[in-house]
Motif scaffolding. Structure first.
Motif, short mmCIF file in Angstrom:
data_model
loop_
_atom_site.label_atom_id
_atom_site.label_comp_id
_atom_site.label_asym_id
_atom_site.label_seq_id
_atom_site.Cartn_x
_atom_site.Cartn_y
_atom_site.Cartn_z
N THR A 144 0.85 -1.19 0.00
CA THR A 144 0.00 0.00 0.00
C THR A 144 0.88 1.24 0.00
OG1 THR A 144 -1.71 -1.18 1.23
CG2 THR A 144 -1.84 1.23 1.20
N ILE A 145 0.72 2.07 -1.03
CA ILE A 145 1.51 3.28 -1.19
C ILE A 145 0.60 4.48 -1.01
CG2 ILE A 145 3.10 4.57 -2.67
CD1 ILE A 145 4.09 1.77 -1.85
N ASN A 146 0.67 5.13 0.14
CA ASN A 146 -0.14 6.32 0.42
C ASN A 146 0.69 7.60 0.42
OD1 ASN A 146 -2.39 4.67 0.76
ND2 ASN A 146 -2.04 4.44 2.95
N GLY A 147 1.98 7.48 0.19
CA GLY A 147 2.88 8.64 0.22
C GLY A 147 3.60 8.81 -1.09
N ILE A 148 4.89 9.17 -1.02
CA ILE A 148 5.69 9.50 -2.20
C ILE A 148 6.93 8.62 -2.23
CG2 ILE A 148 7.03 11.32 -3.35
CD1 ILE A 148 5.23 13.35 -1.83
N ILE A 149 7.18 8.00 -3.38
CA ILE A 149 8.43 7.29 -3.62
C ILE A 149 9.10 7.98 -4.79
CG2 ILE A 149 9.51 5.12 -4.25
CD1 ILE A 149 7.14 3.67 -3.02
N GLN A 150 10.36 8.41 -4.59
CA GLN A 150 11.00 9.17 -5.65
C GLN A 150 12.51 8.92 -5.68
OE1 GLN A 150 10.10 13.25 -4.79
NE2 GLN A 150 11.12 13.24 -2.82
N THR A 151 13.05 9.06 -6.91
CA THR A 151 14.49 9.08 -7.08
C THR A 151 14.88 10.46 -7.56
OG1 THR A 151 14.52 8.43 -9.41
CG2 THR A 151 14.40 6.65 -7.78
N ALA A 152 16.18 10.68 -7.71
CA ALA A 152 16.65 11.94 -8.26
C ALA A 152 16.36 12.00 -9.76
CB ALA A 152 18.15 12.08 -8.01
N ASP A 153 16.55 13.18 -10.34
CA ASP A 153 16.32 13.40 -11.77
C ASP A 153 17.52 12.87 -12.54
OD1 ASP A 153 15.47 14.24 -14.22
OD2 ASP A 153 15.83 16.37 -13.87
N ASP A 154 17.67 11.54 -12.54
CA ASP A 154 18.81 10.89 -13.17
C ASP A 154 18.31 9.65 -13.91
OD1 ASP A 154 21.19 9.06 -13.46
OD2 ASP A 154 22.18 10.77 -12.47
N ALA A 155 18.68 9.52 -15.17
CA ALA A 155 18.20 8.41 -15.99
C ALA A 155 18.66 7.06 -15.47
CB ALA A 155 18.65 8.60 -17.43
N ALA B 244 18.46 6.05 -12.39
CA ALA B 244 17.75 5.68 -11.16
C ALA B 244 16.46 4.95 -11.49
CB ALA B 244 17.44 6.93 -10.35
N THR B 245 16.13 3.92 -10.71
CA THR B 245 14.97 3.07 -10.99
C THR B 245 14.16 2.84 -9.72
OG1 THR B 245 16.10 1.91 -12.80
CG2 THR B 245 14.23 0.78 -11.78
N ILE B 246 12.84 2.82 -9.86
CA ILE B 246 11.93 2.39 -8.80
C ILE B 246 11.38 1.02 -9.19
CG2 ILE B 246 9.73 2.80 -7.64
CD1 ILE B 246 10.24 5.80 -7.98
N THR B 247 11.53 0.05 -8.30
CA THR B 247 11.00 -1.30 -8.54
C THR B 247 10.12 -1.71 -7.37
OG1 THR B 247 13.01 -1.91 -9.76
CG2 THR B 247 11.57 -3.70 -9.04
N LEU B 248 8.84 -1.96 -7.64
CA LEU B 248 7.90 -2.42 -6.62
C LEU B 248 7.42 -3.81 -7.02
CD1 LEU B 248 5.69 0.79 -6.09
CD2 LEU B 248 7.87 0.20 -5.01
N THR B 249 7.67 -4.80 -6.16
CA THR B 249 7.31 -6.18 -6.46
C THR B 249 6.49 -6.73 -5.31
OG1 THR B 249 9.41 -6.44 -7.65
CG2 THR B 249 8.19 -8.45 -7.11
N ALA B 250 5.21 -6.93 -5.55
CA ALA B 250 4.31 -7.39 -4.49
C ALA B 250 3.82 -8.80 -4.77
CB ALA B 250 3.12 -6.45 -4.35
N SER B 251 3.69 -9.58 -3.72
CA SER B 251 3.17 -10.93 -3.85
C SER B 251 1.64 -10.93 -3.85
CB SER B 251 3.70 -11.81 -2.71
OG SER B 251 3.42 -11.22 -1.46
N GLU B 252 1.03 -9.74 -3.69
CA GLU B 252 -0.42 -9.56 -3.80
C GLU B 252 -0.64 -8.21 -4.44
OE1 GLU B 252 -3.56 -8.53 -2.39
OE2 GLU B 252 -4.65 -10.36 -2.88
N GLN C 26 7.75 8.93 -8.66
CA GLN C 26 8.49 9.75 -9.61
C GLN C 26 9.94 9.29 -9.67
OE1 GLN C 26 7.82 14.04 -9.90
NE2 GLN C 26 10.02 14.36 -9.79
N SER C 27 10.38 8.97 -10.89
CA SER C 27 11.72 8.46 -11.08
C SER C 27 12.41 9.18 -12.21
CB SER C 27 11.67 6.95 -11.39
OG SER C 27 12.96 6.46 -11.68
N GLY C 28 13.73 9.36 -12.08
CA GLY C 28 14.50 9.89 -13.18
C GLY C 28 14.64 8.88 -14.30
N GLY C 29 14.61 7.59 -13.95
CA GLY C 29 14.77 6.53 -14.94
C GLY C 29 13.56 5.64 -15.03
N ASN C 30 13.77 4.35 -14.89
CA ASN C 30 12.69 3.38 -15.08
C ASN C 30 11.85 3.21 -13.82
OD1 ASN C 30 13.72 2.84 -17.66
ND2 ASN C 30 15.05 1.20 -16.89
N MET C 31 10.59 2.75 -14.03
CA MET C 31 9.72 2.30 -12.95
C MET C 31 9.13 0.96 -13.35
SD MET C 31 7.67 5.48 -11.20
CE MET C 31 7.36 6.44 -12.68
#
Length: 231
Positions: free
Chosen positions: A143-154, A156-164, A175-180
């Motif tokens: 459950t994401i109720n806030g902010i997940i962010q990386t710097a403005d850099d290509a 940088a990656t955000i990876t969220l892996t949930a079993s549900e 918000q990510s500079g690179g991949n999500m």
């Protein structure tokens, strides 16, 4: 070390940097100038109204053998500090109610043995090329109720892996500079505001439905490629 509240200060170095420090406490406060490595036997709250968990150099690695991880104050690396790693052992979750920030291209990695929750208005932020990676095991939601962010850099990656299911509420942001990369192996994915600032790819793979939490507010700003798959 055993205490109801454990306050550790190492102004000239790390805490558990030579060998992981084993603890049996309820609340942990740390102020260090080097690597922090903690192995807690049960549930653990990081910081409280008095102090937080922080180091100005090195990394922070905190693991519970069999207990949930919660926060009562901020968790951060500053100065030349880098990675932050939190792992809850057993069938126990992670709840982040205070900001978590890495410095110096530090990665933030959280592995939850049960459900993962990011509280409303709270941010998880990685600096430079630092990545943010969060996962749940078993069959447990995220459950994401806030902010997940990386710097403005290509890089940088955000990876969220949930079993549900992965669920963003109506005022949450990714918000990510690179991949999500978002993957739900046994549930739905509900999105809100998502943005990549460079030429990254936003990828969603949901076993269940893919939907948006607030169709009047949703913002999708992808500078690279958007892909979505719902099985």
């Amino acid at each position: 070390l055993t205490a109801a509240t454990l306050a550790l200060t190492a102004s000239g170095g790390g805490v558990g940097s030579a060998a992981t420090l084993e603890t049996d406490t309820t609340v942990l406060r740390v102020t260090a100038a080097g690597t922090v490595a903690i192995l807690e036997s049960s549930a653990l709250q990081l910081g409280d109204g008095t102090s937080n968990v922080t180091t100005s150099a090195g990394t922070i690695t905190i693991t519970t053998t069999n207990g949930a991880i919660t926060t009562g104050n901020t968790v951060s690396t500053t100065g030349t500090g880098t990675n932050i790693t939190l792992t809850s052992g057993g069938a126990n979750g992670i709840t982040i109610s205070n900001n978590v920030d890495s410095a110096s291209a530090g990665n933030i990695t959280m592995t939850s043995g049960a459900a993962f929750t990011l509280a409303n208005g709270v941010s998880i932020s990685a600096a430079g090329t630092g990545d943010v990676s969060i996962s749940t095991s078993g069959v447990n939601p995220m459950t994401i109720n806030g902010i997940i962010q990386t710097a403005d850099d290509a890089g940088a990656t955000i990876t969220l892996t949930a079993s549900e299911a992965i669920t963003m509420d109506s005022d949450s942001v990714l918000q990510s500079g690179g991949n999500m990369i978002l993957t739900s192996s046994a549930g739905t994915v509900t999105l809100d505001v998502i943005a990549t600032t460079q030429t990254g790819t936003f990828s969603v793979d949901a076993v269940g439905a893919l939907s948006f939490s607030d169709t009047n507010l949703i913002g999708v700003d992808i500078e690279g490629t958007f892909t979505a798959e719902s099985d």
